[in-house]
Design a protein around this motif. Structure first.
Motif, PDB file in Angstrom:
ATOM      1  N   THR A 105       0.833  -1.204   0.000  1.00 10.02           N
ATOM      2  CA  THR A 105       0.000   0.000   0.000  1.00 10.02           C
ATOM      3  C   THR A 105       0.868   1.254   0.000  1.00 10.02           C
ATOM      4  O   THR A 105       0.569   2.241  -0.690  1.00 10.02           O
ATOM      5  N   LEU A 106       1.965   1.210   0.751  1.00  4.85           N
ATOM      6  CA  LEU A 106       2.841   2.377   0.862  1.00  4.85           C
ATOM      7  C   LEU A 106       3.796   2.520  -0.317  1.00  4.85           C
ATOM      8  O   LEU A 106       4.283   3.625  -0.591  1.00  4.85           O
ATOM      9  N   ARG A 107       4.061   1.428  -0.996  1.00  2.00           N
ATOM     10  CA  ARG A 107       5.086   1.431  -2.051  1.00  2.00           C
ATOM     11  C   ARG A 107       4.923   2.549  -3.087  1.00  2.00           C
ATOM     12  O   ARG A 107       5.905   3.225  -3.421  1.00  2.00           O
ATOM     13  N   PRO A 108       3.722   2.803  -3.626  1.00  2.00           N
ATOM     14  CA  PRO A 108       3.618   3.857  -4.657  1.00  2.00           C
ATOM     15  C   PRO A 108       3.902   5.260  -4.138  1.00  2.00           C
ATOM     16  O   PRO A 108       4.140   6.173  -4.934  1.00  2.00           O
ATOM     17  N   TRP A 109       3.871   5.431  -2.811  1.00  2.00           N
ATOM     18  CA  TRP A 109       4.008   6.773  -2.244  1.00  2.00           C
ATOM     19  C   TRP A 109       5.435   7.098  -1.804  1.00  2.00           C
ATOM     20  O   TRP A 109       5.680   8.183  -1.283  1.00  2.00           O
ATOM     21  N   THR A 110       6.362   6.179  -2.004  1.00  2.00           N
ATOM     22  CA  THR A 110       7.760   6.483  -1.688  1.00  2.00           C
ATOM     23  C   THR A 110       8.390   7.230  -2.861  1.00  2.00           C
ATOM     24  O   THR A 110       8.212   6.841  -4.015  1.00  2.00           O
ATOM     25  N   MET A 111       9.124   8.296  -2.563  1.00  2.00           N
ATOM     26  CA  MET A 111       9.666   9.153  -3.623  1.00  2.00           C
ATOM     27  C   MET A 111      11.129   9.499  -3.364  1.00  2.00           C
ATOM     28  O   MET A 111      11.566  10.629  -3.583  1.00  2.00           O
ATOM     29  N   VAL A 112      11.873   8.522  -2.904  1.00  2.00           N
ATOM     30  CA  VAL A 112      13.278   8.747  -2.564  1.00  2.00           C
ATOM     31  C   VAL A 112      14.078   9.163  -3.790  1.00  2.00           C
ATOM     32  O   VAL A 112      14.829  10.147  -3.768  1.00  2.00           O
ATOM     33  N   GLU A 113      13.928   8.422  -4.881  1.00  2.00           N
ATOM     34  CA  GLU A 113      14.709   8.713  -6.083  1.00  2.00           C
ATOM     35  C   GLU A 113      14.266  10.021  -6.738  1.00  2.00           C
ATOM     36  O   GLU A 113      15.082  10.730  -7.349  1.00  2.00           O
ATOM     37  N   ILE A 114      12.989  10.366  -6.591  1.00  2.00           N
ATOM     38  CA  ILE A 114      12.490  11.621  -7.166  1.00  2.00           C
ATOM     39  C   ILE A 114      13.101  12.807  -6.431  1.00  2.00           C
ATOM     40  O   ILE A 114      13.476  13.812  -7.048  1.00  2.00           O
ATOM     41  N   PHE A 115      13.219  12.688  -5.120  1.00  2.00           N
ATOM     42  CA  PHE A 115      13.835  13.763  -4.337  1.00  2.00           C
ATOM     43  C   PHE A 115      15.298  13.943  -4.735  1.00  2.00           C
ATOM     44  O   PHE A 115      15.789  15.076  -4.819  1.00  2.00           O
ATOM     45  N   LEU A 116      15.998  12.846  -4.993  1.00  2.00           N
ATOM     46  CA  LEU A 116      17.401  12.943  -5.402  1.00  2.00           C
ATOM     47  C   LEU A 116      17.525  13.677  -6.734  1.00  2.00           C
ATOM     48  O   LEU A 116      18.400  14.543  -6.898  1.00  2.00           O
ATOM     49  N   VAL A 117      16.664  13.348  -7.685  1.00  2.00           N
ATOM     50  CA  VAL A 117      16.684  14.053  -8.970  1.00  2.00           C
ATOM     51  C   VAL A 117      16.373  15.532  -8.765  1.00  2.00           C
ATOM     52  O   VAL A 117      16.985  16.408  -9.389  1.00  2.00           O
ATOM     53  N   ALA A 118      15.437  15.830  -7.864  1.00  2.00           N
ATOM     54  CA  ALA A 118      15.090  17.223  -7.576  1.00  2.00           C
ATOM     55  C   ALA A 118      16.287  17.980  -6.994  1.00  2.00           C
ATOM     56  O   ALA A 118      16.492  19.162  -7.303  1.00  2.00           O
ATOM     57  N   VAL A 119      17.069  17.314  -6.165  1.00  2.00           N
ATOM     58  CA  VAL A 119      18.273  17.945  -5.614  1.00  2.00           C
ATOM     59  C   VAL A 119      19.245  18.302  -6.737  1.00  2.00           C
ATOM     60  O   VAL A 119      19.801  19.410  -6.770  1.00  2.00           O
ATOM     61  N   LEU A 120      19.441  17.379  -7.663  1.00  2.00           N
ATOM     62  CA  LEU A 120      20.353  17.638  -8.784  1.00  2.00           C
ATOM     63  C   LEU A 120      19.843  18.790  -9.645  1.00  2.00           C
ATOM     64  O   LEU A 120      20.629  19.638 -10.090  1.00  2.00           O
ATOM     65  N   VAL A 121      18.541  18.829  -9.872  1.00  2.00           N
ATOM     66  CA  VAL A 121      17.956  19.936 -10.637  1.00  2.00           C
ATOM     67  C   VAL A 121      18.169  21.255  -9.903  1.00  2.00           C
ATOM     68  O   VAL A 121      18.518  22.279 -10.511  1.00  2.00           O
ATOM     69  N   SER A 122      17.988  21.245  -8.593  1.00  2.00           N
ATOM     70  CA  SER A 122      18.172  22.462  -7.792  1.00  2.00           C
ATOM     71  C   SER A 122      19.608  22.968  -7.883  1.00  2.00           C
ATOM     72  O   SER A 122      19.843  24.182  -7.993  1.00  2.00           O
ATOM     73  N   GLY A 140      27.655  18.134   1.002  1.00  2.00           N
ATOM     74  CA  GLY A 140      28.085  17.476   2.226  1.00  2.00           C
ATOM     75  C   GLY A 140      28.026  15.961   2.132  1.00  2.00           C
ATOM     76  O   GLY A 140      27.552  15.388   1.143  1.00  2.00           O
ATOM     77  N   LEU A 141      28.493  15.311   3.192  1.00  2.00           N
ATOM     78  CA  LEU A 141      28.501  13.849   3.229  1.00  2.00           C
ATOM     79  C   LEU A 141      27.097  13.271   3.132  1.00  2.00           C
ATOM     80  O   LEU A 141      26.893  12.192   2.565  1.00  2.00           O
ATOM     81  N   SER A 142      26.125  13.990   3.675  1.00  2.00           N
ATOM     82  CA  SER A 142      24.752  13.487   3.650  1.00  2.00           C
ATOM     83  C   SER A 142      24.223  13.340   2.230  1.00  2.00           C
ATOM     84  O   SER A 142      23.396  12.468   1.955  1.00  2.00           O
ATOM     85  N   PHE A 143      24.689  14.207   1.342  1.00  2.00           N
ATOM     86  CA  PHE A 143      24.239  14.100  -0.051  1.00  2.00           C
ATOM     87  C   PHE A 143      24.660  12.760  -0.647  1.00  2.00           C
ATOM     88  O   PHE A 143      23.862  12.072  -1.292  1.00  2.00           O
TER      89      PHE A 143
END
Length: 329
Positions: free
Chosen positions: A97-114, A127-130
């Motif tokens: 049920t939760l699987r479609p709502w995870t957006m980890v990889e989308i956030f990473l792409v958004a960081v690169l775009v930013s 930083g190291l966290s990235f």
């Protein structure tokens, strides 16, 4: 399969925890310096009176992925030792049920775009966290690739869930129409209102989604402009159009082109989440660029409206009953 799922799940959890412990990004301009971590980026949204977006971001990039990973480890570690896990059925249902709502990889792409968007403005530090978050996204994506519902039910010695009780066709159609019409209503302000405000030396510069695409194009960032244009304009419009077509076809008892319609539905399922890129870009820029009157970025009302569009269209896709495509009414 079990060993790979456990390995990727453990790696994902380790990288996620590491991503929360160090500096994520830093931004410096005109002698001013500002650094954030992932939690700080969420707090920045809340501080700007966008608590809903803050909760959503924390849920889709941290809370829901970690819930899935912990549930998987709880289920699969006993399997490695030849034992049957307890509470398998409800936990498996929760995972998928939760699987479609995870957006980890989308956030990473958004960081690169930013990073591309602000690279010309000032000095950017990573930083190291990235790097930890990037590894988290990679391992999480790999884990999801191995996540097969049928095999997991077999591995956990759990009976496959019974097919859901058939709903009246009118219920699915009406619910889907309601969600689609509401999505269209929110899509108008999402594209006409500013999605963010850039304050430079006291001068407020609002920017819409399309305006941001044009700015990136003029800067020569053609790939990034194309990504934002596709994810924020073409994908939502395409998804709305496909879902409206599918819902209208089953409402009017159209019986034909089933394979084409199913392909259209699968496309909407796959691409729907990726429209969140622009919302995440705004969230990152808002949290990162806070240098007082020299330069600061604030979210606009369009960010909330666009986020609502993404959620409603995803719910519309879930509410659409694909069995109606294959049955004459």
């Amino acid at each position: 399969m079990t060993q790979k799922l456990v390995a990727f799940s453990l790696a994902s959890l380790i990288f996620m925890v590491a991503a929360l412990c160090f500096k994520f990004l830093s931004f410096s301009a005109n002698g001013q310096y500002h650094a954030i971590n992932i939690i700080g980026s969420i707090e920045a949204l809340a501080d700007n009176d966008y608590l809903g977006l803050a909760i959503l971001q924390s849920a889709v990039i941290l809370v829901l992925p970690s819930t899935i990973l912990l549930c998987l480890l709880y289920l699969l570690i006993p399997v490695l030792f030849g034992k049957k896990p307890k509470h398998a059925a409800p936990l498996l249902k929760l995972i998928f049920t939760l699987r479609p709502w995870t957006m980890v990889e989308i956030f990473l792409v958004a960081v690169l775009v930013s990073l591309v968007k602000i690279m010309s403005m000032a000095d950017i530090g990573i930083g190291l966290s990235f790097y930890a978050y990037a590894l988290f996204a990679i391992s999480m994506t790999a884990m999801l690739m191995y996540l097969d519902q049928h095999q997991l039910y077999i591995l956990t010695s759990c009976e496959l869930p019974a097919p859901p009780k058939p709903r009246p066709a009118s219920h699915s159609i009406q619910t889907t129409w309601a969600l689609l019409v509401t999505s269209i209503m929110f899509y108008i302000p999402a594209n006409t209102l500013p999605i963010m405000h850039t304050n430079i030396l006291g001068d407020d510069q609002p920017s819409t989604i399309l305006g941001g695409v044009v700015t990136l194009w003029k800067m020569g960032s053609y790939p990034i402009a194309a990504i934002i244009f596709i994810a924020s304009i073409l994908v939502p419009v395409g998804k709305l159009a496909i879902l409206c077509w599918l819902n209208y076809s089953v409402q009017t008892d159209y019986y034909g082109g089933q394979k084409t319609r199913m392909v259209g539905y699968r496309i909407t399922e796959f691409i729907g989440r990726w429209s969140m890129i622009d919302v995440f870009v705004v969230a990152i820029l808002v949290s990162l660029i806070q240098l007082g009157n020299i330069m600061s970025i604030y979210p606009g009302y369009a960010a909330l409206a666009f986020c609502t569009v993404v959620i409603l269209t995803m719910l519309a896709a879930f509410s659409f009953d694909t069995k109606l495509i294959w049955s004459e009414q």
